[in-house]
Design a protein around this motif. Structure first.
Motif, mmCIF file in Angstrom:
data_model
loop_
_atom_site.group_PDB
_atom_site.id
_atom_site.type_symbol
_atom_site.label_atom_id
_atom_site.label_comp_id
_atom_site.label_asym_id
_atom_site.label_seq_id
_atom_site.Cartn_x
_atom_site.Cartn_y
_atom_site.Cartn_z
ATOM 1 N N LEU A 140 0.831 -1.207 0.000
ATOM 2 C CA LEU A 140 0.000 0.000 0.000
ATOM 3 C C LEU A 140 0.861 1.251 0.000
ATOM 4 C CD1 LEU A 140 -2.801 -1.074 2.527
ATOM 5 C CD2 LEU A 140 -3.054 -0.743 0.064
ATOM 6 N N ASP A 141 1.979 1.208 0.753
ATOM 7 C CA ASP A 141 2.900 2.344 0.745
ATOM 8 C C ASP A 141 3.488 2.559 -0.642
ATOM 9 O OD1 ASP A 141 2.538 2.991 3.398
ATOM 10 O OD2 ASP A 141 4.223 1.773 4.117
ATOM 11 N N GLU A 142 3.875 1.444 -1.283
ATOM 12 C CA GLU A 142 4.409 1.551 -2.642
ATOM 13 C C GLU A 142 3.355 2.129 -3.581
ATOM 14 O OE1 GLU A 142 5.727 -2.300 -3.777
ATOM 15 O OE2 GLU A 142 7.344 -2.383 -2.308
ATOM 16 N N LEU A 143 2.117 1.645 -3.420
ATOM 17 C CA LEU A 143 1.039 2.135 -4.262
ATOM 18 C C LEU A 143 0.797 3.623 -4.018
ATOM 19 C CD1 LEU A 143 -1.200 1.609 -6.303
ATOM 20 C CD2 LEU A 143 -2.681 0.923 -4.412
ATOM 21 N N LYS A 144 0.866 4.035 -2.745
ATOM 22 C CA LYS A 144 0.675 5.451 -2.437
ATOM 23 C C LYS A 144 1.755 6.302 -3.094
ATOM 24 C CE LYS A 144 0.386 5.056 2.075
ATOM 25 N NZ LYS A 144 0.281 5.436 3.503
ATOM 26 N N ASN A 145 2.997 5.788 -3.024
ATOM 27 C CA ASN A 145 4.100 6.531 -3.653
ATOM 28 C C ASN A 145 3.915 6.621 -5.158
ATOM 29 O OD1 ASN A 145 5.380 6.865 -1.176
ATOM 30 N ND2 ASN A 145 6.573 4.985 -1.384
ATOM 31 N N GLY A 277 -9.802 19.283 -30.064
ATOM 32 C CA GLY A 277 -9.014 18.061 -30.227
ATOM 33 C C GLY A 277 -9.446 17.014 -29.221
ATOM 34 N N ASP A 278 -8.965 15.802 -29.422
ATOM 35 C CA ASP A 278 -9.304 14.697 -28.531
ATOM 36 C C ASP A 278 -8.291 14.607 -27.393
ATOM 37 O OD1 ASP A 278 -11.469 13.931 -30.045
ATOM 38 O OD2 ASP A 278 -10.270 12.641 -31.350
ATOM 39 N N ILE A 279 -8.792 14.380 -26.185
ATOM 40 C CA ILE A 279 -7.944 14.178 -25.016
ATOM 41 C C ILE A 279 -8.057 12.710 -24.612
ATOM 42 C CG2 ILE A 279 -7.512 14.809 -22.626
ATOM 43 C CD1 ILE A 279 -8.772 17.513 -23.216
ATOM 44 N N LYS A 280 -6.942 12.017 -24.663
ATOM 45 C CA LYS A 280 -6.927 10.591 -24.350
ATOM 46 C C LYS A 280 -6.120 10.342 -23.087
ATOM 47 C CE LYS A 280 -7.154 9.284 -29.237
ATOM 48 N NZ LYS A 280 -6.482 8.543 -30.333
ATOM 49 N N GLN A 281 -6.566 9.366 -22.335
ATOM 50 C CA GLN A 281 -5.818 8.981 -21.139
ATOM 51 C C GLN A 281 -4.686 8.044 -21.545
ATOM 52 O OE1 GLN A 281 -8.156 7.464 -17.932
ATOM 53 N NE2 GLN A 281 -6.388 6.788 -16.761
ATOM 54 N N VAL A 282 -3.481 8.433 -21.221
ATOM 55 C CA VAL A 282 -2.314 7.649 -21.595
ATOM 56 C C VAL A 282 -2.157 6.474 -20.634
ATOM 57 C CG1 VAL A 282 0.177 7.697 -21.958
ATOM 58 C CG2 VAL A 282 -1.209 9.705 -22.505
ATOM 59 N N GLN A 283 -1.952 5.292 -21.202
ATOM 60 C CA GLN A 283 -1.763 4.106 -20.367
ATOM 61 C C GLN A 283 -0.278 3.961 -20.052
ATOM 62 O OE1 GLN A 283 -3.374 0.550 -22.033
ATOM 63 N NE2 GLN A 283 -3.347 -0.553 -20.111
ATOM 64 N N VAL A 284 0.074 4.128 -18.791
ATOM 65 C CA VAL A 284 1.468 4.055 -18.363
ATOM 66 C C VAL A 284 1.707 2.701 -17.696
ATOM 67 C CG1 VAL A 284 3.260 5.104 -16.954
ATOM 68 C CG2 VAL A 284 1.529 6.550 -18.037
ATOM 69 N N TYR A 285 2.734 2.014 -18.148
ATOM 70 C CA TYR A 285 3.034 0.676 -17.621
ATOM 71 C C TYR A 285 4.159 0.741 -16.588
ATOM 72 C CZ TYR A 285 0.164 -1.443 -21.263
ATOM 73 O OH TYR A 285 -0.891 -1.823 -22.053
ATOM 74 N N LYS A 286 4.039 -0.123 -15.590
ATOM 75 C CA LYS A 286 5.066 -0.262 -14.561
ATOM 76 C C LYS A 286 5.393 -1.743 -14.376
ATOM 77 C CE LYS A 286 3.614 3.886 -12.047
ATOM 78 N NZ LYS A 286 2.610 4.282 -13.043
ATOM 79 N N THR A 287 6.610 -2.016 -13.970
ATOM 80 C CA THR A 287 7.044 -3.400 -13.794
ATOM 81 C C THR A 287 6.429 -4.004 -12.539
ATOM 82 O OG1 THR A 287 9.124 -3.041 -14.951
ATOM 83 C CG2 THR A 287 9.030 -4.899 -13.430
ATOM 84 N N GLN A 288 5.780 -5.155 -12.726
ATOM 85 C CA GLN A 288 5.189 -5.879 -11.599
ATOM 86 C C GLN A 288 6.126 -6.991 -11.128
ATOM 87 O OE1 GLN A 288 1.477 -7.792 -12.542
ATOM 88 N NE2 GLN A 288 0.830 -7.908 -10.429
ATOM 89 N N SER A 289 6.761 -7.673 -12.071
ATOM 90 C CA SER A 289 7.710 -8.730 -11.734
ATOM 91 C C SER A 289 8.646 -8.916 -12.921
ATOM 92 C CB SER A 289 6.978 -10.048 -11.420
ATOM 93 O OG SER A 289 6.250 -10.490 -12.551
#
Length: 543
Positions: A140-145, A277-289
């Motif tokens: 949860l701390d990591e997620l908060k960060n 113009g169109d505003i799109k939400q960018v999908q940002v990836y993070k390493t899980q394992s």
């Protein structure tokens, strides 16, 4: 209910939303009218006085502040405030007497909590709870960060988009100002011409009027023996001047002045726009394992150097090993199942269509296809210079040399030079093309940067970042996600589709990335495959 907190024996059928904790301990049933946050006790009118005598500094809330009663108590029902007595096995819920009376009368299995708890303190399940809680708290701390950083990123993105919208609006205003200025300039020129024309007409009118008046006066003053002849001549001249004046008057009447007809397409076009113009939400990836997989085979003489990597539709992975002059085929578990030897240094490869790949080998591009679990040669063509990378888009190949990107047909015919840098050292190392062909991404390790070109080869953006030292490998997924490697920094970055901004440092050395030379994003399972200058590839599970 018991009025004023009147205590009754617990055998009473009265059910309260909150019962007095003190009375309940004395086997009495009274409705709570107050709540002490420090003691976490519910109190009736009688017990609150006694409580106040003992705990003068405790904060007690009455019914008017009942929303503040909801504290956390281990052995109290969060809904009714009563002591938890039983466990409903049907619903897997802890219950107080009110819960049972209201919601669990027809349940088939209700267990007494003391019976369930007997011996529980010695169970491994209970003893492991602190570690499990600590682990979850760490996550949860990591997620908060992470979410805090995301919040900062979104704020920056919001500000950047606002700036882009304002810049676009300013650009539109500039264009409209230019159109207005040109239209007014046209009007000014026309007005100037008309003013001159009117001035000339006024002067002509005055002149003709004066001439006709003078001619008529002289005609009427003719005398002498030649009066008749002179009068005839005067008449003819006067008629000629009248004819000239008549034509002049008719020409003036035909002039209707100025009119303005607006471009009818402008206003409807602007009205039909829903936004700028169109505003799109960018999908940002993070390493899980992350995990390491060996790609070394017994035939390899040197440490592997994976300079190219791509995935086939069936999930097989094809990698280019520069050090050992081989293209290797990996199955879905990343085990080498086949290899194909080539006669020269392999510098890169890319997926074409179906099970076909193109491989940059010296001054040639070789085409291989997967057939029955084996890679087989199909054909090849010769390039003008050493081919440092190859990228495919809709039947065309973008082949980079040490300082340029050349466009070839899939058959090997040279089309044109897309991009070139005049220099003495190596510049263009890798290139990749977005799915619509509108942007070409180029890595230039000497500047540790990513350059984005339009389809004509013009530079539209340059990205430099501290996490991108000696940029080499890069890839663009079918959905437009862009990843680029920093060889010296040992990182893989995700950047936006315009190549202007880093979205995230997706992987670092701590994730097992070792001098990354190539990268591939598998959208089938959200996996990032990183080819290292080592005997392993790094497989990163992203989230």
């Amino acid at each position: 209910m018991a009025a004023g907190g009147l205590s009754l024996y617990k055998g009473s059928d009265l059910i309260h939303d909150y019962s007095c904790s003190t009375c309940e301990e004395n086997d009495l049933n009274a409705e709570a009218q107050h709540f002490c946050t420090q003691c976490e006790h519910y109190l009736c009118d009688k017990c609150v006085g006694i409580h106040g005598d003992y705990f003068k500094k405790h904060v007690v809330y009455g019914r008017k502040d009942i929303q503040k009663w909801a504290g956390f108590s281990m052995d109290r029902c969060a809904q009714h405030g009563n002591k938890l007595d039983v466990h409903c096995d049907d619903h897997q819920e802890l219950c107080c007497s009110i819960c049972v009376a209201l919601n669990h009368r027809i349940c088939s299995s209700i267990s007494h909590l003391p019976d369930l708890a007997r011996g529980f303190l010695e169970t491994a399940e209970f003893k492991q709870l602190p570690a499990v809680v600590d682990k979850m708290r760490s996550r949860l701390d990591e997620l908060k960060n992470v979410r805090t950083k995301d919040q900062d990123y979104f704020i920056d993105s919001y500000k950047n988009i606002i700036a882009e919208v304002k810049a676009l609006r300013k650009n539109i205003n500039t264009i409209l100002d230019q159109l207005e200025r040109k239209t007014v300039e046209q009007l000014d020129r026309m007005m100037k011409d008309l003013e001159k024309s009117i001035k000339d007409d006024l002067e002509t009118c005055a002149q003709m009027d004066h001439q006709l008046k003078t001619m008529l006066e002289k005609l009427q003053q003719i005398t002498g023996k030649n009066k008749e002849t002179s009068s005839y001549i005067g008449y003819i001249k006067c008629q000629s001047k009248l004819s000239e004046a008549t034509c002049f008057v008719q020409e003036i009447r035909q002039n209707d002045g100025m009119k303005f007809k607006s471009d009818e397409s402008v206003v409807p076009f602007l009205r039909n726009l829903k936004n700028l113009g169109d505003i799109k939400q960018v999908q940002v990836y993070k390493t899980q394992s992350s995990a390491q997989y060996s790609i070394k085979i017994k035939e390899d003489n040197d440490v592997c150097d994976i300079v190219g990597i791509c995935e086939l539709p069936g999930g097989e992975v094809v990698i280019a090993d520069l050090a050992n002059y081989r293209v290797k085929l990996l199955n879905k578990t990343y085990r080498v199942t086949y290899h194909y030897n080539l006669p020269d240094v392999i510098l890169h490869l890319c997926h074409i269509t179906d099970n076909d790949v193109a491989v940059a080998v010296g001054t040639e591009v070789h085409f291989l296809t997967l057939t029955r679990g084996k890679l087989q040669a199909v054909r090849k063509f010769t390039t003008k210079d050493d081919s440092w990378s190859v990228a495919h888009h809709q039947g065309q190949l973008f082949v980079s040399t040490y300082n340029a990107i050349n466009l070839y047909t899939i058959k090997g015919k040279f089309v044109k030079k897309i991009y070139e840098i005049y220099c003495d050292n190596f510049q263009v190392i890798r290139c990749a093309v977005c799915i619509d062909g509108e942007r070409i991404y180029v890595t230039q390790p000497d500047g540790s940067k990513l350059i984005t070109l339009d389809k004509t080869g013009q530079v539209i953006s340059t990205l430099e970042d501290a996490d991108l030292t000696d940029s080499i490998g890069l890839c663009v997924s079918p959905s437009g996600h862009v990843f680029v490697c920093g060889w010296e920094s040992g990182t893989v970055l995700q950047v936006d589709q315009e190549g202007r901004q880093k979205l995230a440092t997706t992987a670092r050395k701590a994730d097992g990335v070792c001098q990354p030379r190539s990268v591939w994003f598998s959208e089938q399972n959200s996996t990032l495959l990183v080819g290292n200058e080592s005997d392993t590839i790094t497989v990163l599970k992203l989230c």
